[in-house]
Design an enzyme around this catalytic site. Structure first.
Site, short mmCIF file in Angstrom:
data_model
loop_
_atom_site.label_atom_id
_atom_site.label_comp_id
_atom_site.label_asym_id
_atom_site.label_seq_id
_atom_site.Cartn_x
_atom_site.Cartn_y
_atom_site.Cartn_z
N HIS A 25 0.03 -1.79 1.68
CA HIS A 25 -0.18 -2.61 2.86
C HIS A 25 1.16 -3.11 3.37
O HIS A 25 2.07 -3.42 2.59
CB HIS A 25 -1.07 -3.81 2.52
CG HIS A 25 -2.49 -3.44 2.26
ND1 HIS A 25 -3.55 -4.19 2.71
CD2 HIS A 25 -3.04 -2.39 1.60
CE1 HIS A 25 -4.69 -3.63 2.34
NE2 HIS A 25 -4.39 -2.54 1.64
N GLU A 56 0.85 -10.63 5.19
CA GLU A 56 0.83 -10.44 3.74
C GLU A 56 1.17 -11.78 3.10
O GLU A 56 1.94 -12.57 3.68
CB GLU A 56 1.81 -9.36 3.30
CG GLU A 56 1.57 -7.98 3.90
CD GLU A 56 0.22 -7.37 3.56
OE1 GLU A 56 -0.38 -7.79 2.56
OE2 GLU A 56 -0.23 -6.49 4.31
#
Length: 234
Positions: free
Chosen positions: A150, A9
């Protein structure tokens, strides 16, 4: 064969300016998760999390304040991935960011021959798509209901299941793990494994080596379960 299913990420989409703020990885050996994982949050320094990125992963600037910088954890990443393939969904994105971070601290880039893109694999296998991670989970019956945002480790776990299915499934992997060991056959009454996801049945005849390798893999997954009942073939 050692492979690492991983995900990152980031603060945004620009490799020149944005930074990696989370990395998660799952180790596979011969297509089975070993239970060995990597999961790190990373302080991006002066770079702030873009609002669009925040909406995707929910990782805030405040949360990252006390996390180590990339230079402080880079060696952990290098050691975890050492000798393994780097496997990611839309790998160009993740490897682009990893290599940008490596370049900033003088480490060599990840070479392309060590990278496998599961999105490219999925497009070849399922040319009509869709081939997002969520779509592939639906295609292979993998429960991703808990994926509300996510997350690098969660997405790696889901992708590991998808990758195993796309590359032959657990049955093929069991065969690989037993090819150079005993060929004495064990009759298996029932074998069900929960590795990184849902239970799934396996073949009802396995070699002793396959039983041993499979049981060892699952035993390393501390919060998972294996039910195995078998008797020796007469």
């Amino acid at each position: 064969m050692r492979e690492i299913i991983f995900d990152t990420e980031t603060t945004g989409l620009e490799t020149r300016f944005d930074r990696v703020i989370e990395i998660g990885g799952i180790e596979l050996i011969n297509n089975f998760p070993t239970g060995k994982t990597l999961h790190l949050y990373i302080n991006p320094g002066d770079r702030k999390v873009h609002p669009d990125a925040l909406a995707v992963h929910g990782i805030t600037d405040e949360f990252l304040k006390d996390k180590p910088g990339f230079a402080d954890i880079a060696q952990q990443i290098v050691e975890f991935f050492d000798g393994a393939k780097w496997i990611a969904h839309n790998a160009n994105f993740d490897i682009g960011f990893i290599n940008a971070e490596f370049e900033r601290i003088g480490l060599p880039p990840v070479q392309t021959d060590r990278v496998v893109d599961t999105l490219a694999l999925a497009r070849r296998k399922h040319p009509m798509g869709p081939n997002s991670l969520d779509a592939l989970c639906r295609r292979y019956g993998i429960d991703n209901a808990h994926r509300t945002k996510h997350g690098a480790l969660l997405d790696s776990e889901l992708l590991a299941e998808v990758y195993i299915e796309m590359t032959g499934g657990r049955q093929a992997a069991l065969g690989l793990m037993g090819t150079e060991r005993s060929t004495t056959v064990i009759e298996v009454d029932e074998i069900v494994v929960t590795a990184v996801g849902r239970p799934r049945p396996l073949p009802n005849r396995l070699t002793e080596a396959e039983i041993e390798a499979h049981a060892a893999m699952v035993a390393s997954l501390k919060d998972k379960a294996l039910w195995l009942r078998y008797k020796s073939a007469e």
